[in-house]
Design an enzyme around this catalytic site. Structure first.
Site, PDB file in Angstrom:
ATOM      1  CD  GLU A   2      44.134  42.366  49.066  1.00 11.24           C
ATOM      2  OE1 GLU A   2      44.870  41.782  49.667  1.00 11.24           O
ATOM      3  OE2 GLU A   2      43.359  42.450  48.372  1.00 11.24           O
ATOM      4  CG  ASN A  17      43.168  39.568  42.870  1.00 12.22           C
ATOM      5  OD1 ASN A  17      43.979  38.938  42.703  1.00 12.22           O
ATOM      6  ND2 ASN A  17      41.964  39.682  43.904  1.00 12.22           N
ATOM      7  CD  GLU A  18      41.280  35.160  44.065  1.00 16.87           C
ATOM      8  OE1 GLU A  18      40.561  35.337  44.505  1.00 16.87           O
ATOM      9  OE2 GLU A  18      42.417  34.615  44.344  1.00 16.87           O
ATOM     10  CE1 TYR A  62      46.714  33.257  50.373  1.00 13.34           C
ATOM     11  CE2 TYR A  62      45.307  33.430  48.312  1.00 13.34           C
ATOM     12  CZ  TYR A  62      46.000  33.941  49.483  1.00 13.34           C
ATOM     13  OH  TYR A  62      45.931  35.703  49.518  1.00 13.34           O
ATOM     14  CD  GLU A 121      45.790  37.277  45.825  1.00 13.13           C
ATOM     15  OE1 GLU A 121      45.368  36.604  46.640  1.00 13.13           O
ATOM     16  OE2 GLU A 121      46.300  38.195  45.223  1.00 13.13           O
ATOM     17  CD  GLN A 142      47.359  40.886  51.794  1.00 12.94           C
ATOM     18  OE1 GLN A 142      47.843  41.487  51.553  1.00 12.94           O
ATOM     19  NE2 GLN A 142      47.114  40.672  50.707  1.00 12.94           N
TER      20      GLN A 142
HETATM   21  O1  AHR Z   1      44.835  38.056  50.124  1.00 13.14           O
HETATM   22  C1  AHR Z   1      43.505  37.784  50.402  1.00 13.14           C
HETATM   23  C2  AHR Z   1      43.188  37.568  49.596  1.00 13.14           C
HETATM   24  O2  AHR Z   1      42.611  36.202  49.401  1.00 13.14           O
HETATM   25  C3  AHR Z   1      42.803  38.429  48.038  1.00 13.14           C
HETATM   26  O3  AHR Z   1      42.675  40.037  48.612  1.00 13.14           O
HETATM   27  C4  AHR Z   1      42.141  38.050  47.380  1.00 13.14           C
HETATM   28  O4  AHR Z   1      43.279  38.233  45.839  1.00 13.14           O
HETATM   29  C5  AHR Z   1      42.687  36.528  47.438  1.00 13.14           C
HETATM   30  O5  AHR Z   1      41.058  36.111  47.193  1.00 13.14           O
END
Ligand code: AHR
Length: 571
Positions: free
Chosen positions: A96, A241-242, A321, A376, A425
């Site tokens: 990103e 995205n989200e 995450y 992600e 990332q």
């Molecule tokens: O990876 C960082 C961020 O985490 C991304 O931009 C977003 O999609 C997520 O919340």
């Protein structure tokens, strides 16, 4: 992050945490078993994965799983029962426009004194080539929903803002052509995220026309004038995205309405991408464990089940995450065994999440046409002291190596549904493969895990039966070992073994059926401490070392070092 977006972001993360805590507490009363049928197994073999949410002890057990004593774990691997293909795309990356991920991490510009090819740093490109990166998701993340592609083409680039990440300016010097060149240099495919948040269907449609048409349209000619007469190949397209938060705070219904329009009008004109080779469209899916995401998956999948000829999707994304406390994130270095255990316990929640959403998808798509795309995932720690907090800079330790292996194994065990994943990332951001500091570069423990897993790309999953045993630290209980196996295209059997226990080695006794061979050779990755890292000054603290063991009478005995990731082949 700055201002409003940062406070909104923290707000949903706080809600997310509160809901997750409630969920975990209520689930802790029960022992739940998920039965995961692996389609295409030649016998009606079932791998039963029992998750004990109260202590998150996880055991991969088949009906015939042999017993294990404290220092030994028995496995049985039946190579005559092939499962689904482990799609190489589960080893995808995410880059990103965030912090030093793209600028400095990849792009230094053609005039830099850092050796580069057309602006892309040579050391990073060479390191990534060795990973055989299948695809790179770009340009975001939250950034994608504010990205306007025209600012990143042609000789004059507009300087814009990056309001999501650190309040810095965006030079747009790394744009469409640079991304495609970078992919070419590392040998990866494009996974383009289009702007659904602040863009329009027309803007996205024109981007795809610019990229893919062979006709002499104004956009086609502009691409040629900018140096690329041939059409580009865009195999994967992310539609938003989200969209439930940073991508526009939409309800599932709002999003489905957008999805239909973008799916219909954003066309790929490349003649080589028609019919069976068509571009695959990935819709926004759930993020983490919040109950609202069950409804999201239901709504999107229901819409797809009833879809008309005029729109379609091929994948549903999942973001998750590894974070124990969003408001007080763990340090990425300088931690002890308790934080090691807590993070690994948290990361194993990926299994429940993937199972939950796969089960919903099965209702609407029993043929598993739609892939679950975990685009992600990874560890998210506190920013490194002295760094811009919006740059999400963190170190990467032996803990991350174990975490990466556990997640890749979960994806492999769900290979029939999880056909793509992107770790967040690639460089300098969150759980990165590579860290750079101007001209310096260092490879992280996560990098080495990805390198060791290369043989699993497109290999055929082979069931492994084992009782994982338990590693306990205070009130944390975790499986002691994890394992997957697969056969590559040449028929060679590969085995991955993770020892989560940071203190004790473990002896693996594996019985091999349907595979011949006299030796097992490969590599093991371990480190002196759970928080050992590679630094620019000491880049070889966590690097793989060779390992081998004899195979006698179809039995393999191998000692796994404490906190280690091992990949071996039988030959
Ligand atoms: O990876 C960082 C961020 O985490 C991304 O931009 C977003 O999609 C997520 O919340």
């Amino acid at each position: 992050m700055t201002g409003k977006s940062a406070s909104n972001y923290h707000c949903w993360r706080r809600q997310f945490l509160a809901i997750r805590t409630r969920e975990v507490l209520s689930r802790s009363l029960l022992t739940r078993c998920f039965v995961v049928p692996f389609i295409r197994l030649t016998v009606r073999a079932l791998l039963v994965i029992c998750v004990l949410p109260s202590n998150l002890a996880l055991t991969g057990i088949a009906q015939t799983a042999p017993a294990s004593d404290a220092g030994k774990i028995s496995l049985s691997i039946d190579a005559s029962k092939p499962g689904p293909k482990i799609d190489r795309n589960i080893f995808g990356q995410f880059a990103e426009h965030l912090g030093l991920g793209v600028y400095e991490g990849i792009w230094v510009g053609p005039d830099s004194r850092i050796p580069n090819t057309r602006g892309m740093r040579n050391d990073v490109v060479a390191a990534l080539k060795a990973l055989k990166v299948p695809n790179v998701r770009w340009p975001g993340g939250c950034f994608a929903d504010e990205y306007h592609w025209r600012k990143g083409i042609g000789p004059q680039r507009a300087v814009t803002l990056n309001p999501n990440w650190g309040g810095v300016t965006e030079p747009n010097t790394f744009g469409t052509h640079e991304y495609m060149d970078f992919l070419d240099q590392i040998g990866a495919e494009a996974y383009l995220s289009i702007n659904v948040g602040s863009g329009t269907p027309q803007e996205a449609a024109e981007w795809l026309e610019y990229l893919t048409t062979t006709q002499p349209t104004t956009l086609g000619k502009e691409r040629a004038a900018n140096g690329h007469p041939a059409p580009y190949k865009i195999p994967y397209l992310g539609i938003g995205n989200e969209s439930w938060d940073c991508g526009g705070n939409m309800t599932a219904d709002d999003y489905v309405a957008q999805l239909k329009i973008y799916s219909r009008f954003v066309r790929n004109f490349n003649p080589a991408q028609q019919g069976k080779q068509q571009m695959l469209k990935i819709a926004v899916g759930p993020g983490g464990n919040e109950p609202r995401f069950v409804e999201w998956t239901e709504e999107v999948m229901k819409a797809w089940q009833n879809h008309k000829w005029s729109w379609d999707m091929n994948g549903l994304s999942l973001h998750n995450y590894t974070v124990v406390n969003w408001d007080n994130k763990f340090a990425s270095v300088g931690f002890g065994e308790t934080e090691y255990g807590q993070i690994l316990k948290n990361t194993l929640e990926m299994e429940g999440l993937v199972s939950k959403h796969s089960t919903i998808m099965d209702k609407y798509d029993p043929q598993k046409k739609i892939a679950l795309v975990v685009d992600e995932w990874g560890s998210w720690y506190a920013p490194l002291p002295g760094s811009n907090p919006g740059f999400l800079a963190q170190q990467n330790s032996m803990r991350d190596a174990v975490l990466a292996a556990l997640n890749l194994n979960i994806f492999a065990r769900h290979a029939d549904r999880v056909r793509m994943a992107n770790i967040a990332q690639m460089i300098n951001v969150l759980q990165a493969m590579i860290l750079t500091d101007k001209e310096k570069m260092v490879l992280t423990p996560s990098y080495y895990v990805y390198k060791m897993y290369v043989p699993f790309q497109d290999a055929i999953f082979v069931p492994v039966a084992f009782n994982a045993g338990t590693y306990t630290h205070g009130d944390i209980s975790l499986p002691r070992v994890d394992a997957i196996a697969a056969k590559d295209a040449s028929g060679k059997l590969w085995l991955e073994l993770t020892n989560l226990d940071p203190n004790q080695s473990v002896e693996i006794q594996a019985t091999l059926t349907g595979a011949t061979g006299k030796t097992a050779v490969g590599e093991t990755l371990t480190a002196p401490k759970v928080d050992s890292v590679n630094t620019f000054e000491a880049p070889n603290t966590v690097v793989p070392k060779p390992v081998s063991a004899p195979v006698q009478g179809g039995k393999l005995t191998l000692k796994l070092e404490p906190k280690s990731v091992t990949v071996i082949s039988i030959g």
